[in-house]
Write a protein that holds these residues in place. Structure first.
Motif, mmCIF file in Angstrom:
data_model
loop_
_atom_site.group_PDB
_atom_site.id
_atom_site.type_symbol
_atom_site.label_atom_id
_atom_site.label_comp_id
_atom_site.label_asym_id
_atom_site.label_seq_id
_atom_site.Cartn_x
_atom_site.Cartn_y
_atom_site.Cartn_z
ATOM 1 N N GLU A 118 0.828 -1.207 0.000
ATOM 2 C CA GLU A 118 0.000 0.000 0.000
ATOM 3 C C GLU A 118 0.861 1.255 0.000
ATOM 4 N N CYS A 119 1.971 1.205 0.717
ATOM 5 C CA CYS A 119 2.897 2.345 0.760
ATOM 6 C C CYS A 119 3.433 2.648 -0.635
ATOM 7 N N LYS A 121 2.030 1.809 -3.498
ATOM 8 C CA LYS A 121 0.934 2.257 -4.368
ATOM 9 C C LYS A 121 0.588 3.721 -4.122
ATOM 10 N N LYS A 122 0.715 4.161 -2.874
ATOM 11 C CA LYS A 122 0.431 5.560 -2.547
ATOM 12 C C LYS A 122 1.525 6.490 -3.052
#
Length: 200
Positions: A118-119, A121-122
Protein backbone atom coordinates in the motif's frame (compact mmCIF):
# COMPACT_ATOMS: atom_id res chain seq x y z
CA UNK A 1 0.59 -1.33 -10.50
CA UNK A 2 1.80 -4.89 -10.97
CA UNK A 3 3.60 -6.24 -7.89
CA UNK A 4 4.87 -9.83 -7.77
CA UNK A 5 6.10 -11.73 -4.76
CA UNK A 6 9.54 -13.34 -4.84
CA UNK A 7 9.62 -16.30 -2.46
CA UNK A 8 13.26 -17.25 -1.83
CA UNK A 9 13.37 -20.98 -1.09
CA UNK A 10 16.65 -22.16 -2.60
CA UNK A 11 18.87 -22.13 0.50
CA UNK A 12 20.99 -25.09 1.60
CA UNK A 13 19.74 -25.26 5.23
CA UNK A 14 23.36 -25.83 6.27
CA UNK A 15 22.84 -24.67 9.86
CA UNK A 16 19.85 -26.96 10.34
CA UNK A 17 21.60 -30.02 8.88
CA UNK A 18 18.50 -31.01 6.88
CA UNK A 19 15.92 -29.29 4.70
CA UNK A 20 14.33 -26.84 7.12
CA UNK A 21 11.53 -25.96 4.72
CA UNK A 22 10.30 -29.57 4.89
CA UNK A 23 10.00 -29.56 8.69
CA UNK A 24 6.39 -30.01 9.88
CA UNK A 25 4.49 -27.00 11.19
CA UNK A 26 0.74 -26.39 11.55
CA UNK A 27 -0.37 -29.44 9.53
CA UNK A 28 1.95 -28.54 6.65
CA UNK A 29 5.63 -27.59 6.30
CA UNK A 30 7.69 -24.56 7.29
CA UNK A 31 8.12 -23.65 3.63
CA UNK A 32 4.40 -23.56 2.85
CA UNK A 33 3.27 -21.25 5.66
CA UNK A 34 4.44 -17.81 4.46
CA UNK A 35 3.68 -18.84 0.87
CA UNK A 36 0.06 -19.42 1.85
CA UNK A 37 0.01 -15.99 3.48
CA UNK A 38 1.45 -14.41 0.33
CA UNK A 39 -1.23 -16.05 -1.80
CA UNK A 40 -3.91 -14.52 0.43
CA UNK A 41 -2.50 -11.07 -0.29
CA UNK A 42 -3.12 -8.73 -3.23
CA UNK A 43 0.17 -9.72 -4.93
CA UNK A 44 -0.42 -10.30 -8.65
CA UNK A 45 1.60 -13.51 -8.61
CA UNK A 46 4.37 -15.29 -6.73
CA UNK A 47 7.74 -16.41 -8.10
CA UNK A 48 8.89 -19.37 -6.00
CA UNK A 49 12.66 -19.70 -6.35
CA UNK A 50 13.96 -23.20 -5.59
CA UNK A 51 17.11 -25.20 -6.27
CA UNK A 52 16.32 -28.62 -7.67
CA UNK A 53 13.40 -30.52 -6.18
CA UNK A 54 11.18 -28.96 -3.52
CA UNK A 55 9.51 -31.89 -1.71
CA UNK A 56 8.17 -29.52 0.95
CA UNK A 57 6.07 -27.59 -1.58
CA UNK A 58 2.34 -28.37 -1.47
CA UNK A 59 0.82 -29.66 -4.72
CA UNK A 60 -1.94 -27.05 -4.46
CA UNK A 61 0.67 -24.31 -4.80
CA UNK A 62 2.45 -26.09 -7.66
CA UNK A 63 -0.87 -26.15 -9.55
CA UNK A 64 -1.87 -22.60 -8.55
CA UNK A 65 -1.95 -20.37 -11.67
CA UNK A 66 -0.68 -17.44 -9.57
CA UNK A 67 2.54 -19.32 -8.75
CA UNK A 68 5.56 -19.61 -11.04
CA UNK A 69 8.26 -22.02 -9.88
CA UNK A 70 11.78 -20.99 -10.86
CA UNK A 71 14.54 -23.58 -10.59
CA UNK A 72 17.65 -21.44 -10.06
CA UNK A 73 20.61 -23.59 -11.11
CA UNK A 74 23.10 -21.04 -9.72
CA UNK A 75 21.49 -20.84 -6.28
CA UNK A 76 24.54 -22.50 -4.69
CA UNK A 77 26.50 -19.33 -5.53
CA UNK A 78 24.53 -17.26 -3.03
CA UNK A 79 21.23 -15.50 -2.40
CA UNK A 80 21.93 -12.89 -5.08
CA UNK A 81 21.62 -15.58 -7.76
CA UNK A 82 18.14 -16.58 -6.56
CA UNK A 83 17.11 -12.95 -6.59
CA UNK A 84 18.46 -12.42 -10.10
CA UNK A 85 16.61 -15.49 -11.41
CA UNK A 86 13.35 -13.95 -10.21
CA UNK A 87 14.16 -10.46 -11.48
CA UNK A 88 14.84 -11.70 -15.01
CA UNK A 89 11.36 -13.21 -15.13
CA UNK A 90 9.88 -10.08 -13.54
CA UNK A 91 11.44 -8.00 -16.31
CA UNK A 92 10.01 -10.27 -19.01
CA UNK A 93 6.57 -10.01 -17.44
CA UNK A 94 6.92 -6.22 -17.05
CA UNK A 95 6.40 -6.22 -13.30
CA UNK A 96 6.51 -2.78 -11.64
CA UNK A 97 7.92 -4.04 -8.33
CA UNK A 98 8.74 -7.23 -6.46
CA UNK A 99 8.14 -8.06 -2.81
CA UNK A 100 10.98 -10.27 -1.60
CA UNK A 101 10.06 -12.81 1.07
CA UNK A 102 12.07 -15.56 2.76
CA UNK A 103 10.60 -19.06 2.90
CA UNK A 104 12.07 -19.62 6.38
CA UNK A 105 10.07 -16.74 7.92
CA UNK A 106 6.79 -18.61 8.57
CA UNK A 107 5.24 -16.02 10.90
CA UNK A 108 5.08 -13.06 8.51
CA UNK A 109 1.49 -11.78 8.85
CA UNK A 110 -0.71 -10.70 5.98
CA UNK A 111 -0.99 -7.12 7.23
CA UNK A 112 2.76 -6.51 6.84
CA UNK A 113 2.66 -7.61 3.20
CA UNK A 114 -0.33 -5.38 2.53
CA UNK A 115 1.08 -2.34 4.36
CA UNK A 116 4.32 -2.51 2.38
CA UNK A 117 2.44 -2.77 -0.91
CA UNK A 118 0.00 0.00 0.00
CA UNK A 119 2.90 2.34 0.76
CA UNK A 120 4.33 1.78 -2.72
CA UNK A 121 0.93 2.26 -4.37
CA UNK A 122 0.43 5.56 -2.55
CA UNK A 123 3.92 6.80 -3.50
CA UNK A 124 4.77 5.09 -6.83
CA UNK A 125 8.12 6.89 -7.12
CA UNK A 126 9.61 5.01 -4.14
CA UNK A 127 12.62 2.84 -5.02
CA UNK A 128 11.90 0.49 -2.14
CA UNK A 129 9.69 -0.11 0.89
CA UNK A 130 11.23 -2.20 3.68
CA UNK A 131 10.04 -3.62 6.95
CA UNK A 132 12.20 -2.97 10.01
CA UNK A 133 12.53 -4.03 13.62
CA UNK A 134 14.40 -1.75 16.04
CA UNK A 135 15.70 0.28 13.09
CA UNK A 136 17.18 -2.78 11.36
CA UNK A 137 15.89 -3.46 7.84
CA UNK A 138 14.54 -6.99 7.56
CA UNK A 139 12.53 -8.87 4.89
CA UNK A 140 9.96 -8.57 3.45
CA UNK A 141 11.35 -5.81 1.22
CA UNK A 142 9.62 -4.32 -1.82
CA UNK A 143 11.91 -3.29 -4.68
CA UNK A 144 10.87 -1.11 -7.59
CA UNK A 145 11.72 -2.15 -11.15
CA UNK A 146 13.89 1.00 -11.17
CA UNK A 147 16.33 -0.97 -9.02
CA UNK A 148 16.39 -4.12 -11.16
CA UNK A 149 19.58 -3.17 -13.10
CA UNK A 150 21.50 -2.63 -9.85
CA UNK A 151 20.13 -5.84 -8.36
CA UNK A 152 21.27 -7.81 -11.39
CA UNK A 153 24.84 -6.68 -10.65
CA UNK A 154 24.88 -8.25 -7.17
CA UNK A 155 27.01 -11.33 -6.62
CA UNK A 156 27.56 -14.05 -4.04
CA UNK A 157 25.51 -14.07 -0.85
CA UNK A 158 24.80 -10.35 -1.07
CA UNK A 159 21.12 -9.50 -0.78
CA UNK A 160 19.13 -6.46 -1.81
CA UNK A 161 19.81 -4.82 1.56
CA UNK A 162 23.30 -3.96 0.30
CA UNK A 163 21.76 -1.43 -2.10
CA UNK A 164 19.47 0.29 0.40
CA UNK A 165 21.85 3.09 1.31
CA UNK A 166 23.19 6.37 -0.08
CA UNK A 167 21.02 7.94 -2.80
CA UNK A 168 18.81 4.86 -2.90
CA UNK A 169 18.09 5.15 0.82
CA UNK A 170 16.68 8.66 0.39
CA UNK A 171 14.30 7.36 -2.29
CA UNK A 172 12.79 4.60 -0.16
CA UNK A 173 10.57 4.18 2.85
CA UNK A 174 11.11 2.06 5.97
CA UNK A 175 8.10 0.82 7.92
CA UNK A 176 8.78 -0.06 11.58
CA UNK A 177 7.12 -3.05 13.22
CA UNK A 178 7.41 -3.92 16.89
CA UNK A 179 7.13 -7.71 17.09
CA UNK A 180 10.33 -9.63 16.44
CA UNK A 181 8.49 -12.95 16.18
CA UNK A 182 6.93 -11.75 12.92
CA UNK A 183 10.39 -11.84 11.36
CA UNK A 184 11.94 -14.85 13.11
CA UNK A 185 13.73 -17.03 10.60
CA UNK A 186 14.18 -20.73 11.24
CA UNK A 187 17.88 -21.49 10.81
CA UNK A 188 18.71 -23.87 13.64
CA UNK A 189 17.10 -26.66 15.67
CA UNK A 190 16.79 -24.19 18.55
CA UNK A 191 14.85 -21.81 16.30
CA UNK A 192 12.55 -24.64 15.27
CA UNK A 193 11.98 -25.81 18.84
CA UNK A 194 11.13 -22.25 19.85
CA UNK A 195 8.69 -21.99 16.94
CA UNK A 196 6.95 -25.22 17.95
CA UNK A 197 6.71 -24.14 21.58
CA UNK A 198 4.72 -21.09 20.50
CA UNK A 199 2.04 -22.99 18.60
CA UNK A 200 -1.40 -22.15 19.94
Amino acid sequence: MKIAGVYLAAGKSSRMGKNKLALPFKNTTIGNIALETALQSSLEKIYIVVSGEAPWLSSEFIKNPNCSIINCTNAHMGQSESLKCAIRLAQKEEVDAILVMLADQPLIPLHIIEEIMECKKKIPSLYFVAASFKSIIIPPVLLSSTMFPELLNLSGDTGAKALLHGDNFTKGRILPFNKFEYFQDIDTKEDYDKLLSGIK
